[in-house]
Design a protein around this motif. Structure first.
Motif, PDB file in Angstrom:
ATOM      1  N   VAL B  93       0.794  34.280  51.986  1.00 14.54           N
ATOM      2  CA  VAL B  93       1.358  32.938  51.842  1.00 14.54           C
ATOM      3  C   VAL B  93       0.550  31.980  52.707  1.00 14.54           C
ATOM      4  CG1 VAL B  93       3.053  33.260  53.694  1.00 14.54           C
ATOM      5  CG2 VAL B  93       3.461  31.544  51.928  1.00 14.54           C
ATOM      6  N   SER B  94       0.346  30.799  52.185  1.00 15.63           N
ATOM      7  CA  SER B  94      -0.474  29.834  52.905  1.00 15.63           C
ATOM      8  C   SER B  94       0.094  28.445  52.700  1.00 15.63           C
ATOM      9  CB  SER B  94      -1.913  29.897  52.389  1.00 15.63           C
ATOM     10  OG  SER B  94      -2.740  28.996  53.064  1.00 15.63           O
ATOM     11  N   ASP B  95       0.178  27.681  53.761  1.00 15.24           N
ATOM     12  CA  ASP B  95       0.603  26.291  53.658  1.00 15.24           C
ATOM     13  C   ASP B  95      -0.656  25.437  53.698  1.00 15.24           C
ATOM     14  OD1 ASP B  95       2.408  24.016  55.860  1.00 15.24           O
ATOM     15  OD2 ASP B  95       1.616  23.775  53.831  1.00 15.24           O
ATOM     16  N   LEU B  96      -1.004  24.869  52.553  1.00 17.17           N
ATOM     17  CA  LEU B  96      -2.258  24.124  52.466  1.00 17.17           C
ATOM     18  C   LEU B  96      -2.197  22.794  53.199  1.00 17.17           C
ATOM     19  CD1 LEU B  96      -3.285  24.802  48.776  1.00 17.17           C
ATOM     20  CD2 LEU B  96      -3.848  26.100  50.830  1.00 17.17           C
ATOM     21  N   ASN B  97      -1.003  22.376  53.615  1.00 13.61           N
ATOM     22  CA  ASN B  97      -0.882  21.061  54.247  1.00 13.61           C
ATOM     23  C   ASN B  97      -1.093  21.101  55.753  1.00 13.61           C
ATOM     24  OD1 ASN B  97      -0.127  19.620  51.836  1.00 13.61           O
ATOM     25  ND2 ASN B  97       1.783  20.767  51.930  1.00 13.61           N
ATOM     26  N   THR B  98      -1.124  22.266  56.320  1.00  6.43           N
ATOM     27  CA  THR B  98      -1.254  22.356  57.774  1.00  6.43           C
ATOM     28  C   THR B  98      -2.241  23.450  58.150  1.00  6.43           C
ATOM     29  OG1 THR B  98       0.508  23.985  57.996  1.00  6.43           O
ATOM     30  CG2 THR B  98       1.153  21.665  58.113  1.00  6.43           C
ATOM     31  N   ASN B  99      -2.763  23.345  59.338  1.00  7.67           N
ATOM     32  CA  ASN B  99      -3.554  24.424  59.944  1.00  7.67           C
ATOM     33  C   ASN B  99      -4.703  24.915  59.067  1.00  7.67           C
ATOM     34  OD1 ASN B  99      -2.047  24.383  62.240  1.00  7.67           O
ATOM     35  ND2 ASN B  99      -0.661  25.981  61.590  1.00  7.67           N
ATOM     36  N   ALA B 100      -5.337  24.017  58.365  1.00  3.01           N
ATOM     37  CA  ALA B 100      -6.490  24.383  57.537  1.00  3.01           C
ATOM     38  C   ALA B 100      -6.156  25.470  56.537  1.00  3.01           C
ATOM     39  CB  ALA B 100      -7.647  24.840  58.432  1.00  3.01           C
ATOM     40  N   GLY B 101      -4.902  25.498  56.063  1.00  2.48           N
ATOM     41  CA  GLY B 101      -4.537  26.524  55.100  1.00  2.48           C
ATOM     42  C   GLY B 101      -4.482  27.905  55.701  1.00  2.48           C
ATOM     43  N   LYS B 102      -4.048  28.003  56.946  1.00  7.61           N
ATOM     44  CA  LYS B 102      -3.959  29.308  57.601  1.00  7.61           C
ATOM     45  C   LYS B 102      -3.052  30.215  56.804  1.00  7.61           C
ATOM     46  CE  LYS B 102      -1.681  30.121  61.499  1.00  7.61           C
ATOM     47  NZ  LYS B 102      -1.299  30.161  62.933  1.00  7.61           N
ATOM     48  N   SER B 103      -3.500  31.439  56.637  1.00  4.93           N
ATOM     49  CA  SER B 103      -2.796  32.385  55.792  1.00  4.93           C
ATOM     50  C   SER B 103      -2.016  33.388  56.623  1.00  4.93           C
ATOM     51  CB  SER B 103      -3.803  33.141  54.925  1.00  4.93           C
ATOM     52  OG  SER B 103      -4.495  32.247  54.080  1.00  4.93           O
ATOM     53  N   THR B 104      -0.876  33.805  56.083  1.00  5.54           N
ATOM     54  CA  THR B 104      -0.095  34.892  56.676  1.00  5.54           C
ATOM     55  C   THR B 104      -0.087  36.047  55.690  1.00  5.54           C
ATOM     56  OG1 THR B 104       1.296  33.343  57.892  1.00  5.54           O
ATOM     57  CG2 THR B 104       2.140  35.577  57.586  1.00  5.54           C
ATOM     58  N   PHE B 105      -0.504  37.214  56.161  1.00 10.34           N
ATOM     59  CA  PHE B 105      -0.649  38.376  55.303  1.00 10.34           C
ATOM     60  C   PHE B 105       0.555  39.287  55.392  1.00 10.34           C
ATOM     61  CE2 PHE B 105      -5.104  38.493  53.859  1.00 10.34           C
ATOM     62  CZ  PHE B 105      -5.588  37.394  54.528  1.00 10.34           C
ATOM     63  N   GLY B 106       0.925  39.897  54.256  1.00 13.59           N
ATOM     64  CA  GLY B 106       1.868  40.989  54.298  1.00 13.59           C
ATOM     65  C   GLY B 106       1.197  42.224  54.869  1.00 13.59           C
ATOM     66  N   ASP B 107       1.987  43.268  55.081  1.00 13.03           N
ATOM     67  CA  ASP B 107       1.456  44.490  55.688  1.00 13.03           C
ATOM     68  C   ASP B 107       0.668  45.352  54.713  1.00 13.03           C
ATOM     69  OD1 ASP B 107       4.348  44.929  57.835  1.00 13.03           O
ATOM     70  OD2 ASP B 107       2.488  43.812  58.127  1.00 13.03           O
ATOM     71  N   GLY B 108       0.705  44.991  53.439  1.00 13.63           N
ATOM     72  CA  GLY B 108      -0.075  45.737  52.462  1.00 13.63           C
ATOM     73  C   GLY B 108       0.735  46.790  51.735  1.00 13.63           C
ATOM     74  N   THR B 109       0.367  47.042  50.477  1.00 13.67           N
ATOM     75  CA  THR B 109       0.942  48.121  49.675  1.00 13.67           C
ATOM     76  C   THR B 109      -0.207  48.975  49.167  1.00 13.67           C
ATOM     77  OG1 THR B 109       2.832  46.797  48.943  1.00 13.67           O
ATOM     78  CG2 THR B 109       2.265  48.728  47.620  1.00 13.67           C
ATOM     79  N   THR B 110      -0.136  50.262  49.450  1.00 11.94           N
ATOM     80  CA  THR B 110      -1.156  51.185  48.958  1.00 11.94           C
ATOM     81  C   THR B 110      -0.741  51.689  47.593  1.00 11.94           C
ATOM     82  OG1 THR B 110      -1.718  51.864  51.201  1.00 11.94           O
ATOM     83  CG2 THR B 110      -2.406  53.313  49.403  1.00 11.94           C
ATOM     84  N   LEU B 111      -1.575  51.434  46.602  1.00 12.12           N
ATOM     85  CA  LEU B 111      -1.297  51.887  45.235  1.00 12.12           C
ATOM     86  C   LEU B 111      -2.099  53.148  44.962  1.00 12.12           C
ATOM     87  CD1 LEU B 111      -0.054  51.448  42.394  1.00 12.12           C
ATOM     88  CD2 LEU B 111      -2.097  50.098  41.837  1.00 12.12           C
TER      89      LEU B 111
END
Lengths: 111, 115
Positions: B93-111
Motif C-alpha cells: 500500500v502506498s499513499d502517493l500524496n505524502t512521503n514521496a509515495g513511501k510504500s508499506t509491504f505485507g509480510d509476503g505469501t509464498t505460493l
C-alpha cells in the motif's frame, strides 16, 4: 525497458569496514528507496530520497547513511559494517505516480 | 498511517487450479495498492497496480486483483496456476500524496505449485 541496476549481486565484507552499495536508474525518476529484506521480517525501508541531495529516514536508518548527488544514482553507505547488517538490500525507484521498480538486490554478508 | 496484512503466509495449489492470495489494507487516504512477485534470488517485479481507476485490475502473467473499498481488500487471483508462478508475493500500500509515495509491504505469501 526500465532498469534499476545495483552494482553488486553478492558482497562479502569484514566487520568494521565501510561499505558502499550503489544503485542507478535510467528512468528519470525523482524518488529512490533503499530497503533491506530479512527472513521473517519482510522488507523494511532504510532511507528514501525524493530529489537530488534530499534524503529522508525510513523505518530503520540506524547504522546507515545515503547519498544522492545525481538524480539517477542513490548510494547506501554502511559506515562501519556489523554482522547484524548481513542482509539482502534492494534499491527501488518510483515516478511518484505509483509503483516502484526494483533492482535485482545485493546480498551482503558481513563476517 | 498505513498498513497491509497478507492473510496467508503460505498457499499451495495444484497446477491448473485457481490461485487466491489475500490482502487487507488500512490507509488514512485513498490508497494506491500493488502486488509484486519475487522469484528466488531475484528482485521484486511489479505484477499490477490500483491507483483509483477501475476496481478490477489486470496484470502480467494472467493475474488480476479487485479493489474492494468496503472490505478494505485487494486480493490477487489467477484462474489457472502454472509451475512458473511458484514464488513469493507481496501486497503493498502506498499513499502517493505524502512521503514521496513511501510504500508499506505485507509480510509476503509464498505460493507453491504442485504438479
Amino acid at each position: 525497458d526500465v532498469k534499476v541496476t545495483q552494482s553488486s549481486r553478492y558482497l562479502v565484507k569484514r566487520t568494521g569496514e565501510k561499505v558502499f552499495l550503489e544503485c542507478v536508474q535510467d528512468m528519470d525518476h525523482e524518488n529512490m528507496f533503499w530497503y533491506r529484506q530479512d527472513p521473517g521480517l519482510g522488507l523494511r525501508l532504510i532511507y528514501f530520497s525524493y530529489d537530488v541531495k534530499m534524503k529522508e529516514k525510513g523505518d530503520i536508518p540506524e547504522g546507515y547513511s545515503v547519498s544522492r548527488e545525481k538524480k539517477e544514482r542513490f548510494s547506501l553507505i554502511l559506515e562501519s559494517a556489523s554482522t547484524n547488517q548481513t542482509s539482502m538490500y534492494l534499491c527501488a525507484s518510483s515516478p511518484g505516480t505509483g509503483g516502484a521498480f526494483f533492482g535485482q538486490g545485493t546480498r551482503l554478508t558481513v563476517v | 498511517a498505513q498498513s497491509v496484512t497478507q492473510l496467508d503466509s503460505h498457499v499451495s495449489v495444484s497446477e491448473g487450479t485457481p490461485v487466491l492470495l489475500r490482502c487487507n489494507y488500512s490507509s488514512s487516504y485513498s490508497p494506491s495498492l500493488f502486488w509484486y512477485v519475487q522469484h528466488p534470488n531475484k528482485g521484486l517485479q511489479l505484477l499490477l497496480k490500483y491507483t483509483s481507476a477501475a476496481t478490477l485490475v489486470k496484470g502480467i502473467n494472467g493475474f488480476e486483483a479487485e479493489f474492494k473499498k468496503s472490505e478494505t481488500s485487494f486480493h490477487l487471483t489467477k484462474p489457472s496456476a502454472h509451475m512458473s508462478d511458484a514464488a513469493e508475493y507481496f501486497c503493498v500500500v502506498s499513499d502517493l500524496n505524502t512521503n514521496a509515495g513511501k510504500s508499506t509491504f505485507g509480510d509476503g505469501t509464498t505460493l507453491t505449485v504442485k504438479p
